[in-house]
Design an enzyme around this catalytic site. Structure first.
Site, PDB file in Angstrom:
ATOM      1  CB  CYS A   1      30.372  57.900  66.088  1.00 24.88           C
ATOM      2  SG  CYS A   1      31.833  58.962  65.933  1.00 24.88           S
TER       3      CYS A   1
ATOM      4  CB  CYS B   1      32.716  55.924  69.147  1.00 25.89           C
ATOM      5  SG  CYS B   1      31.846  57.483  69.465  1.00 25.89           S
TER       6      CYS B   1
ATOM      7  CG  HIS C   1      37.489  64.422  63.928  1.00 28.33           C
ATOM      8  ND1 HIS C   1      36.171  64.826  64.049  1.00 28.33           N
ATOM      9  CD2 HIS C   1      37.782  64.515  62.601  1.00 28.33           C
ATOM     10  CE1 HIS C   1      35.692  65.139  62.857  1.00 28.33           C
ATOM     11  NE2 HIS C   1      36.648  64.967  61.958  1.00 28.33           N
TER      12      HIS C   1
ATOM     13  CD  GLN D   1      39.923  66.153  58.162  1.00 30.15           C
ATOM     14  OE1 GLN D   1      40.208  65.610  57.100  1.00 30.15           O
ATOM     15  NE2 GLN D   1      38.915  67.010  58.278  1.00 30.15           N
TER      16      GLN D   1
ATOM     17  CG  ASN E   1      37.530  71.766  59.515  1.00 32.21           C
ATOM     18  OD1 ASN E   1      38.241  72.765  59.519  1.00 32.21           O
ATOM     19  ND2 ASN E   1      37.507  70.910  58.518  1.00 32.21           N
TER      20      ASN E   1
END
Length: 361
Positions: free
Chosen positions: A73, A76, A190, A192, A177
Site C-alpha cells: 500500500c 502505509c 484517506h 483528497q 471517497n
C-alpha cells in the site's frame, strides 16, 4: 493543540507535509530513497460549448495504482520491505501531492493544441493532494478518536488557506471517497483535496441561486435553508452547540446529510477552535449511524463545500455533504439514464423517512 507541521520533498520533487500531534518527531531524518520518474505534466482543460463547462483530460491517471495488497500500500508508512509514499515509519496525518494529479503546476505549453474553433483548450493548472488520516491500514475515518478528527480538520484548513492563495486556483475541494462501491482505488483511510482552476458546475449553480436569493432578500441562501431546517426539525438528525446535521428536503441521494456550522463562515480556516472541536464528535456519530443502517460499512462520499476564492466568495457558506449510493442492504443507486444523461435525479427514499431511520440508530 495545533499539530506540528513539517514539510519535506519526495524523491521526484513532490511536497509532503506531516501534521504531528506530538512535537519533536524529527521528520527530516527519513528521506525518500526511491527512484521515481518526474511527475506527469498538467492535464488539459477543454471547454464544452454546449454546457459552458470545462472538462479535464488527464490520460496519465489511467495508470494510477489500483487496489494493491496491504503489504504494497503506497499510503502505509515505509518499512524495510516496502518503500511507500510516506518515508517515515509512522505518522499521524500526512498530506502530499498526488502522484497522478488531475491538476498541477507542471505546465507543458507545447502540448496544448487547439481542438476546434468551438472548443478552447487551456492547461489544467491547480493542485491535487492526498490526505492520509491514519497510518493504520485497517482503520476507517469513523474509527478515529475526536482528537485525530481535529488534526485532520486542522490539516485541511492549513491546505485550504495555502491553496486558496495560489493565483490560478478558483476553488478548493476536500473530500473522502469510501468503499469499492464508490470507486476507491486504495483501501487505506484517506481523502483528497482538489484545487480547481475553474469554479465547478455544482458550485456555479449554487452561486447563481445564492445571488438571486441575496438580491431578493438581502440574506444568505444557505443560512436561510439551515434556519428553515432547524425550525422544521423533522429532517434534523443530530446537533450540538455549533453544528446541525440534517437531511436536505430535496435530497438527491438515498441517504444524504448536510453538516453545517451555525455561524456563516466561508471555509475551514475560518472555523474557531470551539467549532473545530465540536465537529468531530458529531461527525463520528453520523458515520456510526450510516454504518448502522444496514449493519455493514456504508460506502459514502464526504464532500466539503467551501466558498470560491474570487467573485461570489461572500455568498459561500461552509458545509459538509455526506451521502451514500446504498439504498438497501443489497441494492445500490446507479446514476443511469435520467441522472447521467439529463442530470435529473430521482430519489428512491423520502428524505423525512431517511432522517427518521438515521435518528433511530
Amino acid at each position: 493543540m495545533t499539530p506540528t507541521r513539517s514539510a519535506v520533498r519526495l524523491c521526484d520533487g513532490r511536497e509532503l507535509i506531516y501534521f504531528d500531534e506530538a512535537p519533536g518527531s524529527g521528520r527530516s531524518g527519513h528521506p525518500d530513497t526511491r527512484e521515481l520518474p518526474p511527475p506527469p505534466p498538467a492535464s488539459q482543460l477543454r471547454h464544452d460549448p454546449l454546457t459552458d463547462e470545462w472538462i479535464a483530460i488527464a490520460a496519465h491517471r489511467n495508470t494510477r495504482t489500483f487496489l494493491p495488497p496491504s503489504d504494497a500500500c503506497p499510503l502505509c508508512p515505509t518499512t524495510e520491505r516496502f518503500a511507500s509514499e510516506i518515508p517515515a515509519p509512522s505518522y499521524d496525518v500526512v498530506v502530499f501531492e498526488n502522484q497522478f494529479p488531475s491538476f498541477s503546476d507542471r505546465i507543458v505549453p507545447d502540448e496544448l493544441t487547439q481542438v476546434t474553433d468551438m472548443v478552447p483548450v487551456r492547461p489544467g493548472h491547480g493542485r491535487c493532494e492526498v490526505v492520509c488520516f491514519t497510518s493504520d491500514h485497517d482503520s476507517a475515518f469513523g474509527s478515529l478518536p475526536p482528537t485525530r478528527v481535529r488534526t485532520v480538520i486542522d490539516a485541511l484548513a492549513d491546505r485550504t488557506a495555502e491553496l486558496s492563495a495560489l493565483p490560478e486556483v478558483a476553488q478548493v475541494f476536500p473530500f473522502e471517497n469510501r468503499g469499492v462501491e464508490i470507486g476507491v482505488t486504495l483501501h487505506h483511510p484517506h481523502g483528497q483535496i482538489y484545487a480547481y482552476p475553474t469554479v465547478t458546475p455544482k458550485t456555479a449553480a449554487y452561486l447563481r441561486a445564492a445571488k438571486r436569493h441575496f438580491e431578493k432578500t438581502g440574506r444568505n441562501l444557505y443560512a436561510d435553508v439551515l434556519a428553515a431546517e432547524q425550525e422544521a426539525k423533522v429532517r434534523v438528525v443530530a446537533s450540538n452547540e455549533h453544528w446541525t446535521a440534517y437531511v436536505p428536503a430535496a435530497a438527491r441521494w438515498p441517504f444524504e446529510v448536510h453538516l453545517a456550522p451555525h455561524r456563516q463562515v466561508p471555509d475551514l480556516p475560518a472555523l474557531t477552535d470551539a467549532e473545530r472541536d465540536a465537529f468531530g464528535p458529531l461527525y463520528l456519530d453520523l458515520l456510526r449511524r450510516f454504518d448502522g443502517l444496514f449493519g455493514k460499512p456504508m460506502p459514502y462520499i464526504s464532500a466539503w463545500h467551501q466558498a470560491v476564492t474570487g467573485e461570489g466568495r461572500e455568498l459561500g457558506y461552509l458545509h459538509l455533504q455526506l451521502f451514500s449510493i446504498r439504498r438497501a442492504a443489497d441494492k445500490l443507486k446507479f446514476l443511469a439514464g435520467s441522472e447521467s444523461a439529463m442530470g435529473a435525479f430521482v430519489n428512491d427514499i423520502v428524505p423525512e423517512a431517511a432522517a427518521q431511520r438515521l435518528r433511530d440508530i
